[in-house]
Design an enzyme around this catalytic site. Structure first.
Site, PDB file in Angstrom:
ATOM      1  N   SER A 230       0.812  -1.201   0.000  1.00 58.90           N
ATOM      2  CA  SER A 230       0.000   0.000   0.000  1.00 58.90           C
ATOM      3  C   SER A 230       0.855   1.265   0.000  1.00 58.90           C
ATOM      4  CB  SER A 230      -0.964  -0.058   1.184  1.00 58.90           C
ATOM      5  OG  SER A 230      -1.982   0.882   1.038  1.00 58.90           O
TER       6      SER A 230
ATOM      7  N   HIS B  49      -2.803  -1.214  -3.943  1.00 60.70           N
ATOM      8  CA  HIS B  49      -4.265  -1.173  -3.996  1.00 60.70           C
ATOM      9  C   HIS B  49      -4.717   0.274  -3.870  1.00 60.70           C
ATOM     10  CE1 HIS B  49      -4.835  -1.672   0.701  1.00 60.70           C
ATOM     11  NE2 HIS B  49      -4.120  -0.616   0.383  1.00 60.70           N
TER      12      HIS B  49
END
Length: 220
Positions: free
Chosen positions: A122, A147
């Site tokens: 992330s 993501h």
């Protein structure tokens, strides 16, 4: 979920950390050096800071970000023309804290070499990709995950639209920067970050998140 912050993290691996950069202070070993004035002791991370090595470990949050930024600014003041090495082992965290680190990386004069050890998920993956091109690395068994930002809001119904627009703005901003760093198209980055997307070290190189895999030191 959260009330007031947009985050980007691998939630299954987030744990609370007590020290500045996510490393348990009670477990930090000390290093003793002999100097002209006698013995001097450092904690291991302070000693490595002298070698221009910074560790970004654990959840990305405001307190950790402030200390990472302080170290970056200090090393710039010491030697503005020497590279800084940022080792990342992080599940992600706060987008605003991560962007504060990212903006400082781009603001200061030294090149920032990023190295993924363990995982960069992330916001950790975003910071990994934001290192100086040609100087972004993974170790062989590291894992990278990208993501879209996670978000949640509690409050009046009239405020939901405001927060929805904000998280969509941040999502678009992160995707554009990721596309710039990786060389991928914006449409591909948007598609690939729609859900948790795990990459091996080899896949991270192919995608453009890092430039190469470090198997061992060149002088070994």
């Amino acid at each position: 979920m959260f009330n007031s912050q947009i985050t980007s993290q691998r939630s299954s691996q987030v744990s609370s950390q007590s020290s500045a950069t996510g490393i348990e202070s009670a477990l930090v070993p000390m290093v003793v050096e002999q100097t002209a004035k006698g013995e001097r002791s450092y904690d291991i991370y302070s000693r490595l800071l002298k070698e221009r090595v910074i560790f970004l470990c654990g959840q990305v949050e405001d307190h950790m970000a402030n200390l990472i930024i302080a170290q970056l600014l200090f090393l710039e003041s010491e030697s503005p023309d020497k590279d800084i090495y940022l080792y990342i082992n992080s599940p992600g965290g706060s987008v605003t804290a991560g962007m504060a680190i990212y903006d400082t990386m781009k603001f200061i004069k030294p090149n920032i070499s990023t190295v993924c050890i363990g995982q960069a998920a992330s916001m950790g993956a975003f910071l990994l990709s934001g290192g100086e091109k040609g100087k972004r690395y993974c170790l062989p068994n590291a894992r990278v995950m990208i993501h879209q930002p996670l978000g949640g809001f509690q409050g009046q119904a009239s405020d939901f639209e405001i927060h929805a627009k904000e998280i969509l703005f941040i999502k678009d901003k992160l995707n554009k920067l990721m596309a710039e760093h990786t060389g991928q198209t914006l449409d591909k980055v948007s598609q690939d970050t729609d859900r948790d997307n795990f990459l091996s070290a080899e896949a991270a190189v192919e995608y453009g998140l890092v430039d190469s895999i470090l198997e061992q030191r060149n002088d070994k």
